[in-house]
Design a protein around this motif. Sequence first.
Motif, PDB file in Angstrom:
ATOM      1  N   ASP A   1       0.801  -1.216   0.000  1.00 55.79           N
ATOM      2  CA  ASP A   1       0.000   0.000   0.000  1.00 55.79           C
ATOM      3  C   ASP A   1       0.842   1.279   0.000  1.00 55.79           C
ATOM      4  OD1 ASP A   1      -2.386  -1.505   0.152  1.00 55.79           O
ATOM      5  OD2 ASP A   1      -2.119  -1.729   2.321  1.00 55.79           O
ATOM      6  N   ALA A   2       2.152   1.131  -0.122  1.00 61.68           N
ATOM      7  CA  ALA A   2       3.030   2.287   0.077  1.00 61.68           C
ATOM      8  C   ALA A   2       2.788   3.392  -0.941  1.00 61.68           C
ATOM      9  CB  ALA A   2       4.493   1.841   0.028  1.00 61.68           C
ATOM     10  N   TYR A   3       2.494   3.026  -2.179  1.00 60.40           N
ATOM     11  CA  TYR A   3       2.338   4.038  -3.220  1.00 60.40           C
ATOM     12  C   TYR A   3       1.112   4.913  -2.983  1.00 60.40           C
ATOM     13  CZ  TYR A   3       1.164   6.033  -7.779  1.00 60.40           C
ATOM     14  OH  TYR A   3       0.821   6.883  -8.792  1.00 60.40           O
ATOM     15  N   LEU A   4      -0.026   4.279  -2.711  1.00 60.30           N
ATOM     16  CA  LEU A   4      -1.276   5.023  -2.598  1.00 60.30           C
ATOM     17  C   LEU A   4      -1.486   5.630  -1.220  1.00 60.30           C
ATOM     18  CD1 LEU A   4      -3.695   2.628  -4.529  1.00 60.30           C
ATOM     19  CD2 LEU A   4      -2.697   4.773  -5.341  1.00 60.30           C
ATOM     20  N   GLU A   5      -1.016   4.962  -0.179  1.00 62.19           N
ATOM     21  CA  GLU A   5      -1.291   5.432   1.176  1.00 62.19           C
ATOM     22  C   GLU A   5      -0.211   6.392   1.659  1.00 62.19           C
ATOM     23  OE1 GLU A   5      -4.098   4.958   2.803  1.00 62.19           O
ATOM     24  OE2 GLU A   5      -4.776   3.956   0.978  1.00 62.19           O
ATOM     25  N   ARG A   6       0.018   7.422   0.854  1.00 62.87           N
ATOM     26  CA  ARG A   6       0.981   8.469   1.199  1.00 62.87           C
ATOM     27  C   ARG A   6       0.302   9.808   0.973  1.00 62.87           C
ATOM     28  NH1 ARG A   6       4.436   9.543  -2.613  1.00 62.87           N
ATOM     29  NH2 ARG A   6       3.070   8.631  -4.191  1.00 62.87           N
ATOM     30  N   ALA A   7       0.616  10.760   1.829  1.00 64.68           N
ATOM     31  CA  ALA A   7       0.179  12.127   1.538  1.00 64.68           C
ATOM     32  C   ALA A   7       0.801  12.592   0.228  1.00 64.68           C
ATOM     33  CB  ALA A   7       0.567  13.049   2.688  1.00 64.68           C
ATOM     34  N   GLY A   8       2.012  12.110  -0.059  1.00 62.59           N
ATOM     35  CA  GLY A   8       2.701  12.504  -1.284  1.00 62.59           C
ATOM     36  C   GLY A   8       1.977  12.108  -2.551  1.00 62.59           C
ATOM     37  N   PHE A   9       1.180  11.036  -2.500  1.00 62.16           N
ATOM     38  CA  PHE A   9       0.376  10.669  -3.670  1.00 62.16           C
ATOM     39  C   PHE A   9      -0.540  11.830  -4.046  1.00 62.16           C
ATOM     40  CE2 PHE A   9      -3.660   9.055  -5.347  1.00 62.16           C
ATOM     41  CZ  PHE A   9      -3.223   8.346  -6.453  1.00 62.16           C
ATOM     42  N   TRP A  10      -1.131  12.444  -3.039  1.00 64.84           N
ATOM     43  CA  TRP A  10      -2.063  13.544  -3.283  1.00 64.84           C
ATOM     44  C   TRP A  10      -1.338  14.841  -3.609  1.00 64.84           C
ATOM     45  CZ3 TRP A  10      -6.770  11.888  -4.098  1.00 64.84           C
ATOM     46  CH2 TRP A  10      -7.129  10.647  -3.566  1.00 64.84           C
ATOM     47  N   HIS A  11      -0.157  15.051  -3.016  1.00 67.51           N
ATOM     48  CA  HIS A  11       0.647  16.217  -3.411  1.00 67.51           C
ATOM     49  C   HIS A  11       0.991  16.129  -4.899  1.00 67.51           C
ATOM     50  CE1 HIS A  11       0.707  16.605   0.809  1.00 67.51           C
ATOM     51  NE2 HIS A  11       1.917  16.163   1.077  1.00 67.51           N
ATOM     52  N   GLY A  12       1.307  14.919  -5.361  1.00 68.38           N
ATOM     53  CA  GLY A  12       1.597  14.731  -6.777  1.00 68.38           C
ATOM     54  C   GLY A  12       0.401  15.039  -7.653  1.00 68.38           C
ATOM     55  N   GLY A  13      -0.804  14.725  -7.157  1.00 68.05           N
ATOM     56  CA  GLY A  13      -2.002  15.047  -7.917  1.00 68.05           C
ATOM     57  C   GLY A  13      -2.185  16.533  -8.123  1.00 68.05           C
ATOM     58  N   ILE A  14      -1.751  17.326  -7.153  1.00 70.80           N
ATOM     59  CA  ILE A  14      -1.822  18.785  -7.327  1.00 70.80           C
ATOM     60  C   ILE A  14      -0.751  19.244  -8.316  1.00 70.80           C
ATOM     61  CG2 ILE A  14      -1.662  21.015  -6.152  1.00 70.80           C
ATOM     62  CD1 ILE A  14      -2.831  19.723  -3.688  1.00 70.80           C
ATOM     63  N   GLY A  15       0.368  18.541  -8.367  1.00 75.68           N
ATOM     64  CA  GLY A  15       1.363  18.846  -9.396  1.00 75.68           C
ATOM     65  C   GLY A  15       0.787  18.707 -10.792  1.00 75.68           C
ATOM     66  N   VAL A  16      -0.053  17.685 -11.003  1.00 72.81           N
ATOM     67  CA  VAL A  16      -0.736  17.541 -12.291  1.00 72.81           C
ATOM     68  C   VAL A  16      -1.648  18.750 -12.537  1.00 72.81           C
ATOM     69  CG1 VAL A  16      -2.375  16.147 -13.608  1.00 72.81           C
ATOM     70  CG2 VAL A  16      -0.615  15.030 -12.222  1.00 72.81           C
ATOM     71  N   ALA A  17      -2.359  19.185 -11.506  1.00 74.13           N
ATOM     72  CA  ALA A  17      -3.236  20.347 -11.652  1.00 74.13           C
ATOM     73  C   ALA A  17      -2.439  21.609 -11.987  1.00 74.13           C
ATOM     74  CB  ALA A  17      -4.052  20.559 -10.376  1.00 74.13           C
ATOM     75  N   ALA A  18      -1.220  21.717 -11.458  1.00 74.81           N
ATOM     76  CA  ALA A  18      -0.365  22.850 -11.826  1.00 74.81           C
ATOM     77  C   ALA A  18      -0.065  22.826 -13.321  1.00 74.81           C
ATOM     78  CB  ALA A  18       0.931  22.819 -11.012  1.00 74.81           C
ATOM     79  N   CYS A  19       0.111  21.629 -13.870  1.00 74.81           N
ATOM     80  CA  CYS A  19       0.318  21.505 -15.318  1.00 74.81           C
ATOM     81  C   CYS A  19      -0.946  21.899 -16.078  1.00 74.81           C
ATOM     82  CB  CYS A  19       0.729  20.081 -15.669  1.00 74.81           C
ATOM     83  SG  CYS A  19       2.367  19.601 -15.069  1.00 74.81           S
ATOM     84  N   TRP A  20      -2.118  21.487 -15.585  1.00 71.42           N
ATOM     85  CA  TRP A  20      -3.363  21.912 -16.233  1.00 71.42           C
ATOM     86  C   TRP A  20      -3.455  23.433 -16.261  1.00 71.42           C
ATOM     87  CZ3 TRP A  20      -7.007  18.406 -12.841  1.00 71.42           C
ATOM     88  CH2 TRP A  20      -6.814  17.068 -13.208  1.00 71.42           C
ATOM     89  N   ALA A  21      -3.080  24.060 -15.143  1.00 72.68           N
ATOM     90  CA  ALA A  21      -3.112  25.528 -15.094  1.00 72.68           C
ATOM     91  C   ALA A  21      -2.144  26.115 -16.108  1.00 72.68           C
ATOM     92  CB  ALA A  21      -2.777  26.013 -13.683  1.00 72.68           C
ATOM     93  N   GLY A  22      -0.966  25.505 -16.258  1.00 73.88           N
ATOM     94  CA  GLY A  22      -0.023  25.970 -17.267  1.00 73.88           C
ATOM     95  C   GLY A  22      -0.581  25.843 -18.665  1.00 73.88           C
ATOM     96  N   GLY A  23      -1.253  24.723 -18.939  1.00 69.48           N
ATOM     97  CA  GLY A  23      -1.889  24.547 -20.240  1.00 69.48           C
ATOM     98  C   GLY A  23      -2.981  25.573 -20.480  1.00 69.48           C
ATOM     99  N   ALA A  24      -3.744  25.899 -19.436  1.00 65.09           N
ATOM    100  CA  ALA A  24      -4.792  26.918 -19.572  1.00 65.09           C
ATOM    101  C   ALA A  24      -4.185  28.279 -19.883  1.00 65.09           C
ATOM    102  CB  ALA A  24      -5.623  26.970 -18.293  1.00 65.09           C
ATOM    103  N   HIS A  25      -3.069  28.613 -19.260  1.00 66.79           N
ATOM    104  CA  HIS A  25      -2.370  29.860 -19.593  1.00 66.79           C
ATOM    105  C   HIS A  25      -1.945  29.856 -21.063  1.00 66.79           C
ATOM    106  CE1 HIS A  25      -2.069  30.746 -15.275  1.00 66.79           C
ATOM    107  NE2 HIS A  25      -1.680  31.957 -15.612  1.00 66.79           N
ATOM    108  N   ALA A  26      -1.452  28.718 -21.537  1.00 69.48           N
ATOM    109  CA  ALA A  26      -0.997  28.633 -22.924  1.00 69.48           C
ATOM    110  C   ALA A  26      -2.141  28.892 -23.894  1.00 69.48           C
ATOM    111  CB  ALA A  26      -0.370  27.265 -23.186  1.00 69.48           C
ATOM    112  N   VAL A  27      -3.306  28.321 -23.617  1.00 71.25           N
ATOM    113  CA  VAL A  27      -4.463  28.554 -24.483  1.00 71.25           C
ATOM    114  C   VAL A  27      -4.909  30.010 -24.392  1.00 71.25           C
ATOM    115  CG1 VAL A  27      -6.910  27.982 -24.819  1.00 71.25           C
ATOM    116  CG2 VAL A  27      -5.237  26.157 -24.423  1.00 71.25           C
ATOM    117  N   ALA A  28      -4.904  30.558 -23.192  1.00 72.59           N
ATOM    118  CA  ALA A  28      -5.346  31.942 -23.002  1.00 72.59           C
ATOM    119  C   ALA A  28      -4.406  32.951 -23.648  1.00 72.59           C
ATOM    120  CB  ALA A  28      -5.476  32.243 -21.509  1.00 72.59           C
ATOM    121  N   ASP A  29      -3.139  32.599 -23.810  1.00 70.79           N
ATOM    122  CA  ASP A  29      -2.171  33.535 -24.394  1.00 70.79           C
ATOM    123  C   ASP A  29      -2.603  33.993 -25.783  1.00 70.79           C
ATOM    124  OD1 ASP A  29      -0.507  33.607 -22.187  1.00 70.79           O
ATOM    125  OD2 ASP A  29       0.833  32.031 -22.928  1.00 70.79           O
TER     126      ASP A  29
END
Length: 324
Positions: free
Chosen positions: A168-196
């Motif tokens: 269960d080490a991979y999923l049962e970490r707070a870091g798993f969820w921190h990584g999910g926000i890293g993906v959202a940071a990329c989505w935000a970057g993509g949204a900036h690119a489209v908005a440019d």
Amino acid sequence: MTAASATDIARRLVGDNPDVPLPGRGDTGGRFRFLLDHTRSDIPVGRLVEAHLDATAILDELAASSPGADQLWGVWAAEPPSPVLTATSTSSGWRLSGTKPWCSGASGCTNALVTATVGATRPLFAVDLTHPRVRPEPSAWHAAGMARTDTRAVHFADVPAEPLGDADAYLERAGFWHGGIGVAACWAGGAHAVADRLFGSVTPASDELRLLAAGRIDTALATARALLSDAASEIDDAPDDLSSARIRALRVRSAIDEIASTVVTGVGRTLGPGPLVGDADHADRVADLTVYIRQSHGDRDLASLGRLLAEAHPEPTATDRTSA
């Protein structure tokens, strides 16, 4: 630009930036800004860089070796009902056999963290993708969006692998969820690119509807950045708080998914079809972001968030009881 070149660019980029902050170490905001900025520059490359940085954080958390120089790591953890990748313990160590779907950087990554089936569990393994019995399958990717990530199934035939942590080490970490926000940071970057593309068309003499759209989209993007900044501060304050990490990640991801969708729709409605058919770079960004944000689970994530909130506050208030 070919699919292979995106992995080459990502590999050079992570090699040139070996000191991107790890989450929860005091500069998570800097990590999220790095992901946003580089995805704004190139959405498929940003997605590959995010996976490598997530792998780096996972390896650090699970006390494994850090990625080596000139390596590009993927994190291949999709678990659909089929096909199935199986891990088996043998006298000479663990071996992986079967097929793993949804592997970004399938032919360009040098290494990967891969989940595999062991009984009823899905533990995590590190694997060297240069092994001769690792074979990317022919591409079945028919969409223009995110095609440059070279995402496809990869077949493993008795390939050595190193287990990382317990089942269960991979999923049962707070870091798993921190990584999910890293993906959202990329989505935000993509949204900036489209908005440019919209922002580049706006002048003080623009008509009111175009100015309105620019103001609305700028506000949405500022909200995304503020969400990421607040989340980064909270992660640095309590990096191991698993309960808060789950709620935070679902909240931020759902909000930025909606913001990115708002940007794509708003830019399209304001600029019309011209840029989508006459500006190849903009058309690619729209296609890439549209596919990328579907990595979110959408309404299912919102339902999961609601359930977590209900579990955190199980007793209804007096007002709720009266209204019911």
